[in-house]
Design a protein around this motif. Structure first.
Motif, short mmCIF file in Angstrom:
data_model
loop_
_atom_site.label_atom_id
_atom_site.label_comp_id
_atom_site.label_asym_id
_atom_site.label_seq_id
_atom_site.Cartn_x
_atom_site.Cartn_y
_atom_site.Cartn_z
N SER A 87 18.50 -24.53 -31.15
CA SER A 87 18.66 -23.24 -31.32
C SER A 87 19.71 -22.69 -30.19
O SER A 87 19.65 -23.18 -29.15
CB SER A 87 17.35 -22.24 -31.04
N VAL A 88 20.66 -21.76 -30.39
CA VAL A 88 21.43 -21.28 -29.44
C VAL A 88 21.45 -19.67 -29.55
O VAL A 88 21.33 -19.00 -30.42
CB VAL A 88 23.05 -21.36 -29.93
N THR A 89 21.13 -19.10 -28.38
CA THR A 89 20.81 -17.60 -28.22
C THR A 89 22.28 -17.00 -27.49
O THR A 89 22.36 -17.35 -26.21
CB THR A 89 19.60 -17.39 -27.42
N PHE A 90 22.80 -16.06 -28.14
CA PHE A 90 23.84 -15.60 -27.62
C PHE A 90 23.38 -14.11 -26.87
O PHE A 90 22.52 -13.57 -27.45
CB PHE A 90 24.97 -15.54 -28.22
N ALA B 81 30.63 -14.66 -27.05
CA ALA B 81 29.62 -14.15 -26.31
C ALA B 81 28.62 -14.73 -25.26
O ALA B 81 28.79 -16.04 -25.29
CB ALA B 81 28.59 -13.58 -27.68
N PRO B 82 28.21 -14.17 -24.43
CA PRO B 82 27.58 -14.91 -23.33
C PRO B 82 26.45 -15.76 -24.01
O PRO B 82 25.58 -15.19 -24.57
CB PRO B 82 27.04 -13.76 -22.32
N MET B 83 26.46 -17.16 -23.52
CA MET B 83 25.37 -17.95 -24.11
C MET B 83 24.24 -17.81 -23.27
O MET B 83 24.21 -17.84 -21.96
CB MET B 83 25.97 -19.26 -24.19
N VAL B 84 23.14 -17.46 -23.95
CA VAL B 84 21.75 -17.28 -22.97
C VAL B 84 21.20 -18.73 -22.91
O VAL B 84 20.80 -19.11 -21.76
CB VAL B 84 20.87 -16.29 -23.59
N VAL B 85 20.83 -19.07 -24.07
CA VAL B 85 20.01 -20.67 -23.96
C VAL B 85 20.40 -21.48 -25.02
O VAL B 85 20.80 -21.08 -26.11
CB VAL B 85 18.64 -20.32 -23.71
N VAL B 86 20.41 -22.65 -24.92
CA VAL B 86 20.53 -23.84 -25.75
C VAL B 86 19.28 -24.77 -25.74
O VAL B 86 19.55 -25.37 -24.42
CB VAL B 86 22.13 -24.62 -25.55
N LYS B 87 18.84 -24.79 -26.80
CA LYS B 87 17.55 -25.69 -26.48
C LYS B 87 17.19 -26.43 -28.00
O LYS B 87 17.20 -25.87 -28.82
CB LYS B 87 16.38 -25.07 -25.71
N GLN B 89 14.42 -28.03 -30.08
CA GLN B 89 13.06 -27.71 -30.33
C GLN B 89 11.93 -28.96 -29.93
O GLN B 89 11.44 -29.51 -30.80
CB GLN B 89 12.81 -27.28 -31.86
#
Lengths: 114, 290
Positions: A87-90, B81-87, B89
């Motif tokens: 998952s990637v959250t922007f 867009a600023p990337m908050v998190v890549v993880k 699962q």
């Protein structure tokens, strides 16, 4: 680069929304999201996805045809071939009729414990 | 009469024949020939009027401009867009033990070891050779490996680069490296020598010195190619830059960064640690050419 089987996108709209439809662009082909639930009006959350089954070189979320779209947060769940789902959250971004936002990220590099 | 004679001349093959017609003609004969020609011309005009296959005359003047709708697709600018998190699962637990994950690079010549404990809190350090590792316990151990070219310690990560380029199976070597990191931390030793920690200048000093190098050395160098380097951030002694102008999207940007900018920074500011490029080389409508 693994084959992207499908993805699910969850978009949380801030103060300025729009009537949709939500379109994305994959490898420069514009397509509307499928199986859409919710809305992209102010304060609403919209969810949708697409069965891609191809190699993604680029993927963007297209801005609305009119007005601004203030996106509060945007999460993309990717399901790729031979790769763990990721998952990637922007963070916040504002789109309009002249912009699209890059939402493609390669899968995280594989790791192992030592 | 002269024009009729000219036409006769063309029918019979040029000026030589014209002279012959002129010489042999009598007034009655000329009148008869002229009537034949007129009849022929009238027939041709009639055929041209009624023939559907005749092409209209081609006009070389452009048609008047009309307000045509523009059907070209709207070219949009791609933004980030600023990337908050890549993880991925994957479930993660923390039971207090030292955990190390190895992450080989795509190219295979380097491997990042991510430790759940800090190796050099808030700072980074680049070891370019065996000699540079003197006084730094973890670096000394790691440089005992023959294959090692350089080591970058940044906060809780250690990135090792091999001398030999190309794909490499890191698993056997990574186990040994993991043991070295774990032993060093368990012994209470630091990854970086105390002398480096003590002499580390303040963030502001490093920031000012790096800005001076950019203004005096780096930017005049890349300006010839329309490029521009901007200092984005200095955190501790970790420097983040952005490559703009002709450098953005340029295929030689990585080479410029590693062989030019890194060298200039490290030579002028010896306490600089990791150097990162945060340029998005694919954003915009046509990077490099625009």
């Amino acid at each position: 680069m693994p084959r992207l089987i499908n993805f699910k996108m969850t978009i949380e709209t801030g103060d300025k929304g729009n009537d949709g439809p939500v379109k994305f662009s994959i490898n420069n082909h514009q397509v509307p999201l499928e199986e859409v639930t919710g809305g992209c009006g102010a304060g609403e959350t919209v969810e949708g996805g697409f069965h891609v089954n191809s190699f993604a070189h680029s993927m963007t979320l297209i801005g609305p045809e009119e007005g601004d779209w203030e996106i509060k947060s945007l999460k993309v769940d990717y399901f790729c071939e031979n790769t763990e789902p990721y998952s990637v959250t922007f963070g916040p971004v504002t789109l309009d009729d002249k912009t699209e936002v890059n939402v493609w990220r390669d899968p995280p590099l594989p790791t192992f414990d030592v | 009469m002269t024009s009729i004679l000219k036409k006769l001349s063309n029918m019979f093959g040029g000026s030589k024949n014209t002279e012959n017609v002129r010489a042999e003609s009598t007034p009655e004969k000329a009148t008869r020939i002229a009537e034949d020609i007129r009849a022929k011309e009238a027939l041709q005009a009639s055929q041209a009027e009624h023939s559907p296959t005749v092409n209209p005359p081609v006009s070389m003047t452009p048609p008047p401009e009309e307000a045509m709708p523009d059907h070209r697709p709207l070219q949009r600018t791609i933004i980030q867009a600023p990337m908050v998190v890549v993880k991925s699962q994957e479930a993660q637990t923390d039971d207090g033990a030292i955990k190390i994950k190895a992450e080989p690079s795509r190219e295979g010549d380097s491997c990042k070891f991510m430790v759940n404990k800090s190796l050099f809190a808030g700072h980074s350090w680049f070891f370019s050779s065996f000699e540079s590792a003197e006084g730094s316990p973890l670096a000394e151990k790691l440089f005992s490996l023959d294959e090692l070219e350089s080591l970058l310690i940044h906060d809780s990560t250690a990135t090792l680069t091999r001398k030999e380029k190309g794909h490499f199976d890191w698993k056997p070597m990574a186990t040994e490296i993991g043991k070295m990191i774990r032993d060093t931390l368990n012994d209470g030793q630091g990854a970086v020598g105390q002398k480096i920690v003590d002499e580390m200048p303040s963030e502001n000093v490093i920031k000012e010195d790096i800005q001076k190098v950019i203004d005096a050395e780096v930017n005049p160098g890349v300006a010839g190619h329309g490029g521009k380097i901007t200092l984005r951030q200095v955190e501790g002694n970790t420097v983040t830059i952005e490559m703009g102008g002709g450098c953005q999207g340029c295929s030689a940007a990585d080479l410029t960064l590693k062989q030019g900018i890194h060298g200039a920074f490290r030579k002028a500011v010896p306490f600089v640690g990791a150097i990162y490029d945060e340029t998005d080389h694919s954003s915009g409508q046509n990077p490099y050419f625009s």
